[in-house]
Design an enzyme around this catalytic site. Structure first.
Site, mmCIF file in Angstrom:
data_model
loop_
_atom_site.group_PDB
_atom_site.id
_atom_site.type_symbol
_atom_site.label_atom_id
_atom_site.label_comp_id
_atom_site.label_asym_id
_atom_site.label_seq_id
_atom_site.Cartn_x
_atom_site.Cartn_y
_atom_site.Cartn_z
ATOM 1 N N CYS B 85 21.122 -22.668 2.490
ATOM 2 C CA CYS B 85 20.931 -23.365 3.772
ATOM 3 C C CYS B 85 21.818 -24.591 3.893
ATOM 4 O O CYS B 85 21.866 -25.217 4.951
ATOM 5 C CB CYS B 85 19.469 -23.749 3.929
ATOM 6 N N CYS B 206 6.553 -24.956 9.235
ATOM 7 C CA CYS B 206 7.706 -24.164 8.789
ATOM 8 C C CYS B 206 8.753 -24.055 9.890
ATOM 9 O O CYS B 206 8.421 -23.777 11.044
ATOM 10 C CB CYS B 206 7.268 -22.755 8.408
ATOM 11 N N SER B 207 10.019 -24.204 9.509
ATOM 12 C CA SER B 207 11.089 -23.974 10.480
ATOM 13 C C SER B 207 11.151 -22.480 10.780
ATOM 14 O O SER B 207 10.738 -21.655 9.970
ATOM 15 C CB SER B 207 12.415 -24.481 9.922
ATOM 16 N N LYS B 328 12.810 -27.793 12.450
ATOM 17 C CA LYS B 328 11.538 -27.288 12.964
ATOM 18 C C LYS B 328 11.619 -26.915 14.442
ATOM 19 O O LYS B 328 11.185 -25.825 14.838
ATOM 20 C CB LYS B 328 10.439 -28.347 12.743
ATOM 21 N N HIS B 332 16.637 -23.066 12.880
ATOM 22 C CA HIS B 332 17.316 -23.139 11.575
ATOM 23 C C HIS B 332 18.077 -21.839 11.258
ATOM 24 O O HIS B 332 17.686 -21.079 10.376
ATOM 25 C CB HIS B 332 16.275 -23.449 10.499
#
Lengths: 383, 383
Positions: B85, B206-207, B328, B332
């Site tokens: 990421c 959670c994203s 978020k 992402h």
């Protein structure tokens, strides 16, 4: 921009290495290169690693972090660079830039691929071509290069035997390389009688599926003599892109990215093809070994077949090609190849290449291709 | 080493973009950045693209070549860089080095991920963790970060509500960002009552899974005013590695790579945390947004929860965090995130951030994480 030197190199044995994991291979290459450079691991400032597809071969992305963790290199910056089979060449180039820029003083550029942990590597390899326009339609890499070979035969009269000679010379050299996957000689007849893969290419026209890793240690040229009596200097680092898809090309018999990258490299080094003493070219298929000697400017377009037949590329020829055995005989763990090429040139320029030594080699070149030429990286080194 | 400036930025809408392909997204981001920089495509010298796993998400490696082909950028050198990421942050950093070194004068650094073309993205995302020691044993990213959250709660008394506030503030900001995937506000109650994913983390901690791309155009600082009246200068580009596997860490409540990278960045820029006007942090999970404000040095270790509860990270707080909405709310798309963060800082430092503008912002930071902190990239920019 600072000049850059190579002070240490390494290559693992290439082959079907069932008893070594992905992380075993890269750590072995790293430690051997560090020892060769007479440095300690904690002197390294950064790492670049070339790898085509650990995601598909061993279900592992984020490999730079994996390596940093497993080898104790953290917290230094570690990055993976990828351009299919040219990933190693790009790891080398980005390591060179990291030193040239002044961002880092001692960098390890490595390459690794573990290809034999999957039942069939073909779908992973095919992701180096255009997935939507090529791979999904059933085209494989042998078939893409077969089209290029067929067209070269049609346009220039290149013969099946001339193509076979690329593999024969590679194996003649590779037989003298203890790190090669297939260190044995083969004959033209053996190539011509091997199984057909994609007409006109046969099994012995094709580089193998391989596991392996290689590494080089880079530092500023001005500091190199602190570590070794035989630093090898980077004279040029060039890279170019071509179309990933074959149908987007103007012609099939020239790899434009090789032409662009090599011309930029010659310009950067202030050299011409005649000044190059030896070259490691990307012979993933015999036709690519032939195209390379043309596109790098060693012979006129269309004359590669005759030149190879007449011995130009043998170790004692005008331009020795692939003294290591090349991708065909040394093996082709995709991401490791570009780094292994550089390691071979360093050994040659140091005079440490044993029975495959090119006499008096002072300036060497590497040529690393991604896909069918979507990427090309060309480097020139001298002692 | 040459100083480097950003003269153009872009971000596509982030979301589940069923009608746009991988190549559509990256070309859209590239063209928009080129237009923003007031340059022509043929002025670009090189491209770096951050992408975590096109191999697993869309069965395409060699994406730099694909993009060069599809966008007409060939023959310029194009390279993919990958660190899970943090791939976008590394594409930015390598682009900066390419300009700083003098190898290239105008570079596009981009990021892209197309995550919604697979039925289940979890196996691909899991390759950012240690496959053999974590992913194969069934550990997923929510569960890894859940362990870090649980430990932080145990050691420092951080509350469930404080974690929820990370998401609430992100969505409050993201509601003002037209390019965000989820531009709407949420409440603490909504977070606390959302589905459990990995205790103590719930869905709204959670994203999301996202498609998207972003790009920035870099050039030597001394040339930047030729192209724009509002160049943004790169004051620091730092990166560090940590262990990829969580069990290799001394503790679970500090991400060492964030600490190392940020301290190097502060040193490079000659700045301290108090000099930073705003920051885009890597809140892939709410706990990571909290760890970031501690590990970047904005508050003492263990005080992140209270600081966030008291409003420190709101747009009008002491250190505005994620005015964009963060991972978020903005979304992402893994490889695009690090570049989208830089784009947001550029818009903020230009004063072009609309309703989410941080008043008087002059110095901004980005913080991009790979995996659970196996990689961290930190950049500092000023106008």
């Amino acid at each position: 921009m600072r000049d850059v030197a190579i002070i240490g190199v390494s290559q693992t044995k290439f082959g079907e290495l069932w008893d070594k994991s992905f992380r075993d291979l890269i750590v072995e290459a790293g430690i051997t290169a560090i020892e060769d450079a007479n440095v300690e691991g904690d002197e390294l400032d950064a790492m670049y690693v070339g790898n085509m597809s650990a995601g598909l071969f061993v279900k592992q992305e984020h490999i730079a972090s994996l390596i940093a963790d497993h080898s104790g290199l953290a917290p230094i910056p570690c990055a993976r660079v990828e351009a299919a089979c040219a990933s190693g060449g790009l790891a080398l180039r980005n390591g060179i830039m990291a030193v040239a820029s002044g961002y880092h003083d001692m960098v390890i550029s490595a390459g690794v691929e573990k290809m034999t942990d999957v039942v069939d590597p073909t779908p992973a390899i095919a992701t180096a071509s255009d997935q939507e326009w090529e791979a999904q339609q059933g085209v494989t890499f042998p078939s893409l290069y077969a089209m290029m070979a067929r067209r070269h035969m049609y346009e220039y009269g290149t013969t099946r035997e001339q193509l076979a000679m690329v593999s024969v010379i590679n194996h003649k050299n590779g037989a003298k390389n203890p790190l090669a996957q297939f260190p044995m000689e083969i004959s033209v007849d053996a190539v011509l009688n091997s199984s057909i893969v994609a007409d006109p290419l046969r099994l012995l026209d094709c580089s193998p599926v391989s596991d392996g890793a290689a590494a080089v240690i880079l530092c500023p040229a001005e500091d190199a003599k602190k570590y070794t009596d035989t630093p090898i200097y980077v004279k040029a680092s060039a890279q170019a892109s071509g179309t990933i898809a074959l149908h987007d090309r103007k012609n099939l018999t020239t790899i434009d990215s090789t032409v662009h990258a090599s011309r930029n490299a010659y310009k950067m080094a202030g050299l011409e093809p005649k000044n190059i003493d030896l070259v490691e070219v990307h012979d993933c298929f015999s036709i690519n070994g032939l195209l390379a000697v043309e596109d790098l400017g060693f012979v006129e377009k269309g004359k590669g077949g005759i030149a190879i037949e007449e011995g130009m590329t043998e170790i004692d020829g005008d331009i020795p090609v692939n003294p290591s055995g090349g991708l065909k005989a040394r093996g082709h763990p995709l991401g490791a190849t570009g780094i292994a090429q550089a390691a071979e040139i360093v050994w040659q320029l140091r005079g440490e290449a044993g029975k495959r030594q090119v006499d008096g080699a002072q300036t060497g070149m590497t040529h690393n291709i991604g896909g069918t030429g979507g990427t090309a990286a060309v480097h020139i080194f001298s002692n």
